[in-house]
Design a protein around this motif. Structure first.
Motif, PDB file in Angstrom:
ATOM      1  N   LYS A  11      41.970  48.165  34.309  1.00 58.78           N
ATOM      2  CA  LYS A  11      40.603  47.617  34.336  1.00 58.78           C
ATOM      3  C   LYS A  11      40.550  46.272  33.630  1.00 58.78           C
ATOM      4  N   LYS A  14      42.277  43.636  35.643  1.00 62.09           N
ATOM      5  CA  LYS A  14      41.440  43.224  36.767  1.00 62.09           C
ATOM      6  C   LYS A  14      40.383  42.213  36.308  1.00 62.09           C
ATOM      7  N   LYS A  15      39.823  42.472  35.132  1.00 52.95           N
ATOM      8  CA  LYS A  15      38.810  41.576  34.566  1.00 52.95           C
ATOM      9  C   LYS A  15      39.404  40.185  34.310  1.00 52.95           C
ATOM     10  N   ASP A  17      42.100  38.892  35.714  1.00 49.86           N
ATOM     11  CA  ASP A  17      42.398  38.277  37.024  1.00 49.86           C
ATOM     12  C   ASP A  17      41.130  37.664  37.608  1.00 49.86           C
ATOM     13  N   SER A  18      40.063  38.442  37.530  1.00 51.61           N
ATOM     14  CA  SER A  18      38.833  37.996  38.173  1.00 51.61           C
ATOM     15  C   SER A  18      38.270  36.740  37.490  1.00 51.61           C
ATOM     16  N   LEU A  19      38.373  36.680  36.133  1.00 51.60           N
ATOM     17  CA  LEU A  19      37.892  35.484  35.421  1.00 51.60           C
ATOM     18  C   LEU A  19      38.700  34.251  35.814  1.00 51.60           C
ATOM     19  N   GLU A  21      40.471  33.879  38.629  1.00 50.95           N
ATOM     20  CA  GLU A  21      40.235  33.559  40.046  1.00 50.95           C
ATOM     21  C   GLU A  21      38.879  32.890  40.245  1.00 50.95           C
ATOM     22  N   LYS A  22      37.860  33.411  39.532  1.00 57.52           N
ATOM     23  CA  LYS A  22      36.511  32.850  39.674  1.00 57.52           C
ATOM     24  C   LYS A  22      36.432  31.402  39.210  1.00 57.52           C
ATOM     25  N   LYS A  24      38.411  29.172  39.873  1.00 55.62           N
ATOM     26  CA  LYS A  24      38.917  28.384  41.004  1.00 55.62           C
ATOM     27  C   LYS A  24      39.843  27.256  40.555  1.00 55.62           C
ATOM     28  N   ASN A  27      45.816  29.742  41.136  1.00 55.88           N
ATOM     29  CA  ASN A  27      46.150  30.861  42.023  1.00 55.88           C
ATOM     30  C   ASN A  27      47.151  31.741  41.291  1.00 55.88           C
ATOM     31  N   LYS A  31      52.022  39.226  38.512  1.00 53.08           N
ATOM     32  CA  LYS A  31      51.466  39.923  37.346  1.00 53.08           C
ATOM     33  C   LYS A  31      52.531  40.847  36.774  1.00 53.08           C
TER      34      LYS A  31
END
Lengths: 314, 330
Positions: A11, A14-15, A17-19, A21-22, A24, A27, A31
């Motif tokens: 979890k 994922k958080k 990664d998402s920060l 990726e968001k 921008k 890439n 992992k």
């Protein structure tokens, strides 16, 4: 206190990664996970490529995530980019933010390492099944088998490119009781009996009689080593750095440490000599090598020789 | 060779879980069939999804693994009527109904087996010379270690008790434990729960009974984790216990404790709990009725053994450690 399961780690990963990726700005290429059991840390490592068209300004805040440390390396050149990291102190968490502007602009690739505190025992239990031999059937030579295997290989493989579970600890109780008993001569036991009896006796005349008996016993072997020195030398055999010479850990495991084992059965622990020595060994597991097998060899014969020496050699 | 690594324990205590694995590369198969004794039960299976295996009597059939090249299993075992058995486990990799790879393992499952070999009608104790004839002969015919607890039952005229010096020691020891554990809790806040359980365990009476043994098992497991994870704590705890032990003792008692240590270890892997417990003898014959409780190193209880009545005759009044009326192993 740190995280205690793979699902909780995933979890958090994922958080993160998402920060990234968001934002921008990068890439994510790969992992990796490294469990450093000795340090109580999980290290989540990302290889990220800067997006060519992206704006190099802005910050990525990891404020929601309790992180122990972030480190950044850029390639080529293998240079550290720690100046881009600043600490955020939350009420309950400790975290960091990443200032993208301060990163090297000519870097082709970054390696972000996120260190997360974890409860080693819980996380190891969740990821790894550990077993070892409890009792040995052989009286002559004592070998204890050791075995570790990854429980959730697919979950790890699906989520990560590389996994290193390092220094997974194993404590094995090695039985030493029979060896002291076997080597401890009956006359020495008699001597201990007399000393203990003398100590508990209050009657002066009876004390005198016990002393005479002790003296008689000692006269039979005048050159024999003093019992106090015998006990001291026996005690020294259980000092970890001495005892480790009677232990060999083979195959996929490595010796780490040893301690006097807990004698909870006896209730009042005989702090004189231990019945068991707790030997701690360690092993590593990876996705490519999800199992470890090994042996802990207790060199019983050699230990018995040392007991013999402690009993006789002045 | 497509098979890279295999494992099954060569020996284990009956009741212990048995881990196993096989790893391979470049091996195509339709299924893996594992034949095992029906006294074992599949407990865990790794790298196989729940719809990809079947269990029937003595056979585990795996149709597919999740990540190529590895299967891991754990079998549970139980205490068997035989004190020592060798069991065969077979892993067969099957393709087109043919065995293309066969791996065989043999595991020796053992346990302690405490038996009473001889109970004399009477035991004569000469407290002047120390001679005792005839002793009760207790043997461990099994290969496993046995921890023994001796109980004098209600009907026994001779009742076991702790010697006076030991009562004094216990009083000081319990006080010392409380103080030392309190200071340890301050230094190792994270371990305070475990420290409290150790304190409570050390300062309350304990018998070989199911509930107490389960608690002991949990305590030992958590203690094991603590020493694996935190060597500083393990060292501090060991030192505190040693210090309390030394402080609670008159120096002369140390010899008594060394003696008790030696006396607590019998032949044939018999360990005696509380070797310091005594019975008070007089020059009048007295009846002794004893129950023997024993456990193995997994803390599984073995069947209690109640001994027939024995008359103990002494030549004077004195205390004698109860274990001395027995011969432990041959």
């Amino acid at each position: 206190m740190g995280i205690e399961s793979l699902s909780k780690f995933l979890k958090i990963a994922k958080k993160i990664d998402s920060l990234i990726e968001k934002s921008k700005k990068f890439n994510i290429e790969s992992k990796d996970l490294r469990l450093k059991s000795g340090d109580g840390l999980l290290e989540y490592s990302l290889i990220a490529i800067p997006q060519t068209a992206s704006n190099t300004k802005g910050k990525i805040s990891f404020s929601d995530i309790d992180l122990h440390r972030i480190s950044i390396m850029s390639y080529p050149g293998f240079s550290e980019n720690q100046e881009s990291i600043s600490r955020i102190e939350g009420d309950l968490t400790k975290s960091f933010s990443l200032d993208v502007e301060k990163l090297r602009t000519d870097a082709e690739q970054f390696n972000f390492k996120f260190e997360i505190k974890c409860k080693i025992d819980s996380i190891v239990k969740d990821l790894v099944r550990r077993d070892h031999q409890i009792d040995s059937a052989d009286d002559e030579e004592n070998t204890y088998w050791l075995h570790a295997q990854i429980r959730k290989l697919k979950d790890l493989k699906d989520a990560l490119r590389k996994v290193d579970l390092l220094d997974i600890p194993f404590a094995v109780n090695v039985a030493v009781h029979q060896d002291i008993k076997t080597k401890f001569p009956t006359r020495r036991r008699r001597e201990l009996e007399l000393i203990a009896k003398w100590a508990h006796e209050h009657d002066r005349n009876k004390k005198q009689l016990i002393s005479m008996e002790h003296l008689k016993l000692k006269r039979k072997r005048p050159k024999e080593k003093e019992i106090t020195n015998v006990l001291r030398d026996l005690q020294n055999l259980f000092i970890p750095f001495r005892f480790k010479s009677y232990i060999e850990v083979l195959k996929d495991f490595n010796y780490y440490d040893c301690q006097r084992g807990a004698d909870f059965y006896d209730k009042i622990p005989f702090r004189t000599f231990p019945k068991w020595m707790a030997v701690i060994s360690r092993t590593d597991l990876t996705i490519e090598k999800p199992v470890s097998k090994g042996e802990l060899v207790y060199k019983k014969g050699l230990f018995q020789e040392s007991i013999e020496k402690a009993l006789t050699k002045k | 060779m497509p098979i890279k690594s295999t494992f099954f324990p060569k020996e284990a205590l009956q009741g212990q879980d048995l881990p196993s694995h096989v790893t391979w590369s470049d091996l195509k198969f339709d299924s893996i069939q594992i034949h095992h004794s029906t006294t074992m039960k599949l407990e865990e299976l790794y790298n196989v999804s729940s719809e990809d295996f079947e269990i029937s009597e003595g056979i585990v059939k795996i149709n597919r693994v999740q990540v190529k090249g590895y299967v891991g299993l754990v079998f549970s075992t139980k205490i068997l009527p035989e004190m020592s058995v060798h069991q065969l486990i077979e892993f067969n990799f099957i393709q087109n109904n043919k065995v293309i790879e066969k791996i065989e393992f043999n595991v020796h499952l053992f346990r302690p087996n405490i038996v009473i070999h001889k109970v004399p009608d009477q035991i004569v104790v000469n407290l002047t010379s120390g001679a005792i004839t005839d002793k009760i002969l207790v043997r461990n015919l099994g290969k496993g270690t046995a921890y023994i607890e001796l109980e004098t039952i209600k009907e026994s005229e001779l009742q076991k008790k702790r010697p006076e010096f030991f009562e004094r020691f216990l009083h000081d020891f319990f006080e010392g434990i409380k103080l030392s554990m309190a200071s340890l809790k301050q230094s190792f806040e994270g371990q305070s729960g475990l420290i409290e359980r150790i304190e409570s365990f050390l300062t309350t009476p304990f018998k070989f009974e199911k509930k107490a043994l389960d608690e002991l098992n949990n305590l030992e497991k958590d203690f094991q984790v603590a020493i694996e994870d935190d060597e500083e704590f393990a060292e501090a705890l060991n030192e505190s216990l040693a210090e309390v032990f030394l402080r609670s003792n008159e120096v002369s008692n140390l010899y008594q404790f060394v003696l008790d240590y030696v006396n607590s270890i019998g032949k044939e892997k018999i360990l005696i709990r509380d070797p310091f417990n005594v019975v008070k003898l007089s020059n009048k014959p007295a009846k002794l009725r004893v129950k023997i409780r024993s456990i193995d190193l997994l803390k599984q209880m073995c069947t209690d053994i109640e001994l027939p009545e024995v008359t103990v005759i002494a030549n004077k009044e004195s205390e004698i450690p109860i274990f001395k009326l027995f011969q432990w192993g041959k």
